[in-house]
Design an enzyme around this catalytic site. Structure first.
Site, PDB file in Angstrom:
ATOM      1  N   ARG A  18      37.562  57.253  38.909  1.00  0.00           N
ATOM      2  CA  ARG A  18      38.224  55.983  38.562  1.00  0.00           C
ATOM      3  C   ARG A  18      39.662  56.198  38.086  1.00  0.00           C
ATOM      4  NH1 ARG A  18      34.716  53.101  34.320  1.00  0.00           N
ATOM      5  NH2 ARG A  18      34.092  55.205  33.713  1.00  0.00           N
ATOM      6  N   HIS A 677      38.410  31.112  32.530  1.00  0.00           N
ATOM      7  CA  HIS A 677      39.262  32.182  33.046  1.00  0.00           C
ATOM      8  C   HIS A 677      40.696  32.039  32.589  1.00  0.00           C
ATOM      9  CE1 HIS A 677      35.987  33.708  35.347  1.00  0.00           C
ATOM     10  NE2 HIS A 677      35.760  32.514  35.847  1.00  0.00           N
TER      11      HIS A 677
END
Ligand code: GLN
Ligand code: ZN
Length: 739
Positions: A18, A677
């Site tokens: 990652r 959001h």
């Protein structure tokens, strides 16, 4: 046997550890320079090319790696920049379009076909002046060539697919006319770099309604074919359907199709392939994690024997699977032995190309079968299902009368409260065994107590415990049920810097003990108000996992449903009168082709009904779905037979609400009044206006008041302020009704 060439259509791009996520986040925080971010980006790319070279892939797809999203990359390469970003430049522009910048909203994120990857939707307004800048792409290709030489095959997102993914203000043909010359320039430049083939990805071709696009494809590809290197036209995720006969006539030298989904095999058998064209056979499933079974591939490859020139590949980019299954050595050997992530899939492709069988493949599957013998109890329960297993005991009106009584416009939330750094640290310490289970539970309980106190103070009517013990709504249940395996390194990109680790369903599912009752009871012990039991639905658990491929998905969904059904019994026994079964992934699981919708919706809705059908009349069953556009699946939504549905609404401006009302939806509905959001706090007057608007479409007793979705990504200040305003608006509306 003649060697068959092998090719790849894309490779994971997040870094095996990652790295890209870490670099991106450091860069955004100002901890590293752009230079260092680029370095990581290049390292990740080079690792991928070397890996593919080393195993011996002949035609290595390159240029697919991305800092955030490959669709955004193409949007920028073609200069399709919406007005609001036009003063920004360079990396700032890139990340502004991806994530927004000082008051400028980003592009919209949406699902990439039927995968769990999300791309940024290009917005092509009237004023746009397409203008190409391929420097960075050509540089990627040049660096790839330096490592893999002539094996490098640039991957280009096709023009018609790109436009079909975009929000267009003008007719597609007009925009296409403007961007085709840019694609021609690109192909010329690639030719000058000595590239021997280009992949043009056109997944749009597997969707319905291609006939309108046929002239556009013809005209475009006639021009592109003349511009540069030979073209390999690549589609994936389904078959070409009715478009097959004309697509294979397009002037390209190779066509690569998905042989793991849909029925391209039958199409090739039926219509053949024009003389001189190469067929790329996407036979290694790029979207699942199992080793390819030799008997399946042999059947397909033998069946295609008539075709002169074949190549083998994965069915699509390998970005949808993690890097290396061999790293997951915490798993039982018999299970790990049949897993194939990206690198193992590369080896499979090479083995298929040389006509050899991979070492130990048969044995691995035999070992797995011996290990995964199945759960006879689960199987027996499935066989005993009758039609009434899928239905509540009484019709809605009758059971509603026995259910909880609440004030008008009841106020609730969707389940999660902020997953703060402290909450995550608590879970992390427990996972690393730094604290005991008792200490961990005490920590979770403190958060539950806090959230219940907050909800009481706000005047919520139906409370939630807050989901502090869940890092993820699917993983949490996967960890608790038999038949699921969790990976340690199995990250795949969901979007940008957000990666997920989908569980792997490898065997029959069974719940071994209660999964949510402890936290429910704890929460209920702190309040007189009803607390909702919170479960993730069977379809969502299935759709957000890698599923086994030896039995139909339908059966897996039913197995999960049975486990949830038992959980509902336990929640009821613990005193729950309201239970929510979330299905945010139900709609997004719709197949790409409409012809397959009905079958999917039948079993998906049945799975939900099986999970909830055993609930007592007195139990109010809620469900929650985030995504809009329910109009086209209204009958399925209705057939869920949930007593209450909460939906995302603040963003989509009452559209779903209006649609459901139009169809005569008769049960209760909570259209979101708070866009979770966004960092904006909705104000009281705004919410009051919304609620009055709901009352135009629904009877007052049908209306619930809630946010769009869970609150886990917000902070407590925002949550308390927003819910405070919502509660105030509800009080005012209630007074209006009474007056
Ligand atoms: N109950 C979940 C939550 O509140 C629902 C999340 C979702 O819909 N994706 O977090
Ligand atoms: Zn949601």
């Amino acid at each position: 046997m003649k060697k068959t060439l092998t090719q790849t259509l894309g490779y994971p791009r997040i870094g095996i550890d990652r790295q890209l996520k870490k670099a991106l986040e450091s860069y955004w925080k100002g901890k590293i320079e752009a230079q260092s971010l680029q370095q990581t980006f290049h390292d990740v790319q080079e690792q991928g090319w070397r890996e593919q070279l080393q195993v011996g892939i002949d035609l290595i797809g390159v240029g697919d790696s991305t800092l955030y999203d490959h669709v955004l990359d193409w949007t920028l390469r073609l200069g399709l920049i919406p007005e609001r970003f036009r003063d920004i430049e360079g990396l700032d522009l890139y990340f502004a379009m991806a994530r927004g910048a000082q008051g400028i909203p980003p592009l919209k994120l949406t699902k990439w076909y039927d995968t769990n990857y999300h791309y940024l939707v290009p917005e092509i307004d009237d004023g746009v002046l397409p203008e190409a800048d391929f420097t960075e792409f050509l540089d990627q290709v040049a660096r790839a060539k330096a490592i893999v030489g002539d094996r490098a095959v640039p991957i280009v997102l096709g023009p018609i697919t790109l436009l079909s993914l975009a929000n267009l203000e003008q007719p597609m043909a007009d925009v296409l006319e403007k961007i085709i010359p840019l694609y021609e320039d690109l192909l010329q430049a690639l030719d000058a770099q000595g590239v021997t083939e280009v992949q043009i990805h056109e997944p749009r071709l597997v969707l319905d309604e291609t006939s309108d696009l046929k002239p556009l494809y013809k005209r475009s590809f006639e021009r592109l074919a003349k511009a540069g290197p030979p073209i390999n036209l690549v589609t994936f995720f389904d078959d070409l359907g009715e478009a097959y006969p004309w697509v294979v006539e397009l002037p390209v030298s190779a066509i690569t199709l998905d042989f793991t989904r849909g029925d391209n095999f039958a199409l090739v058998q039926k219509y053949g392939l024009p003389q001189g064209k190469t067929l790329g056979v996407g036979i290694v499933d790029g979207r699942n994690v199992w080793r390819t079974r030799a008997e399946q591939t042999r059947e397909v490859l033998d069946g295609l024997g008539e075709i002169e020139d074949l190549r083998v590949s994965a069915s699509c980019s390998l970005q949808f699977v993690p890097y290396v299954a061999a790293r997951e050595d915490h798993m039982p050997q018999q299970l790990q032995g049949v897993l194939a992530f990206a690198n193992e899939k590369l080896a499979e492709i090479v083995a298929l190309g040389t006509g050899s069988t991979e070492d130990g493949l048969e044995q691995a599957w035999a070992d797995y079968r011996e290990f995964a013998t199945g759960d006879s109890e689960t199987r027996a329960r499935l066989e005993q299902l009758r039609s009434d297993s899928f239905a509540r005991k009484t019709p809605y009106e009758e059971r509603r009368a026995k259910q909880i009584e609440l004030p008008p416009f009841p106020l609730t939330t969707i389940g999660s409260f902020p997953q703060t750094a402290e909450v995550r640290r608590l879970r992390g310490r427990f996972k690393r065994k730094e604290i005991s289970e008792a200490e961990y539970q005490a920590g979770v309980d403190a958060w539950i107590a806090y959230s219940i106190g907050a909800q009481e103070a706000l005047g919520m009517d139906v409370l939630v415990h807050g989901e502090f013990e869940r890092s993820d709504m699917v993983e949490y249940f996967a960890e608790k049920m038999n038949g699921f395996a969790l990976t340690r390194f199995g990250w795949v990109q969901s979007y940008g810097n957000r990666y997920v680790r989908p569980p792997i369903i490898w065997g029959d599912v069974r719940r071994t003990s209660a999964m949510t009752v402890r936290e429910f009871k704890k929460a209920q012990s702190f309040t007189e108000k009803p607390v909702k039991g919170m479960l993730t639905g069977p379809v969502t658990i299935l759709n957000w996992s890698y599923s086994r491929s030896d039995i139909p998905r339908e059966e897996v969904a039913f197995q999960i449903a049975l486990a949830l059904r038992d959980e509902i019994v336990d929640l009821e026994a613990a005193g729950a009168s309201v239970i929510q079964v979330d299905e945010p992934a139900l709609r997004e699981g719709l197949p790409l082709k409409r012809a397959r919708w009905e079958d999917y919706l039948r079993w998906a809705v049945d799975a939900f009904r099986l999970a909830t059908g055993g609930a007592r009349d007195e139990t109010q069953v809620h469900t929650h779905m985030c995504y809009a556009e329910f109009g086209d699946i209204y009958p399925a939504i209705d057939r869920l037979n949930a007593d209450v549905i909460s939906i995302e609404n603040a963003r989509s401006g009452d559209q779903t609400l209006r649609e459901l009302a139009q169809y005569g939806y008769g049960r209760e509905l909570g259209p979101g009044v708070y866009d979770v959001h966004s960092a904006n706090i909705p104000d009281v007057e705004h919410i009051k206006t919304r609620l009055r608007a709901y009352a135009k479409h629904l009877r007052p007793e049908q209306i619930w008041v809630n946010p769009d979705c869970g609150l886990k990504t917000r902070n407590w200040d925002e949550v308390l302020a927003s819910l405070g305003n919502i509660a105030e608006a509800v009080r005012a509306i209630r007074e209006e009704i009474e007056a």
